[in-house]
Design a protein around this motif. Sequence first.
Motif: not given
Ligand SMILES: [Zn+2]
Length: 316
Positions: A31-35, A104-106, A108-110, A248-250
């Motif tokens: 799961v990529d945890v981001e908005e 970890c997904h970084g 700042a999502h750059e 999957v992403h939320p």
């Molecule tokens: Zn992402």
Amino acid sequence: METCAAARGRRLGRSGREADARPSTLNCLSVDVEEYFQCEAFARCVCREDWPRLERRAKPFLERLAGLLERYHSRATFFVLGWTVPYLAPLLRQLAQCGHEIACHGDAHEHLGRLTAQGLREDLRRARMRIEDALGVSPRGYRAPTFSVTRATAWALDVLIEQAFEYDASIFPIRHDRYGVPGAPVEPFWAIAPSGRRILEFPPLTVRVGRLRIPVGGGGYLRLLPGAVVRRSVAARQDRGEAAMLYVHPWELDPGQPRLPAPLLTGWRHCVNLRTTEHKVERLLAAFPFDRADAVLARLCAERTLPSFDLRGRGG
Ligand SMILES: [Zn+2]
């Protein structure tokens, strides 16, 4: 995630035992945890300075995913964007306590194509500090925003090794305009970084259709393809004793998310089939056991010699 929050201690024991009852699975759900507004699709129409003003919607959908994992006795890897940690920390701590992996997904999502090695170092340090300080866990794995480890950005693997990451899950073994390393192994492998050092790589699920290799493991692909096609792909890997990485992403469970002013095609790709994602994920969890990436990789390394793939040279 009411069930997990309600009885963490007991459940942790139960989940642990039931996960142990299926110790051989090589299926991984991540799961990529981001908005929703942090998606690369909106990078040109939403400034980073706008992020704090936008509605944060990820939490209830992460809770739904956690509830599904609990119901089907599976564990997952959560690739957490550092930016989300300050407000998601209590939930992320519960996930860790329930036996899920925090990776970890970084910060700042750059996209790596827009970063230098030094920029990535700083981004990773910020993310690691936020995760370690707030959650008390040290991430072992990394996924680049938009799977942006390519031959041109293979220097990132050396930065990951320097920063003590043990595996990466960012190389899509396909040809694509924004990402992908055509010809890379489709199962976990040792990626040889430009310095000659190596790091484990866990690529997302793809299938061969004629001469093409098609992604099926997540994102718009998973949402567009019939669920049966994805399940058949996982079953085929499982039957051959091979690993399968899904993601999957939320925000993919959130059909009510605000529509952002993106180009028509981009907006459509982002929003297509959001209403059916949760059901697809549930059908997958009902059909197969899943485990966290670090556990699957440990299992693989213990039982076989993984292939190596050289990313030195031919960059750009
Ligand atoms: Zn992402």
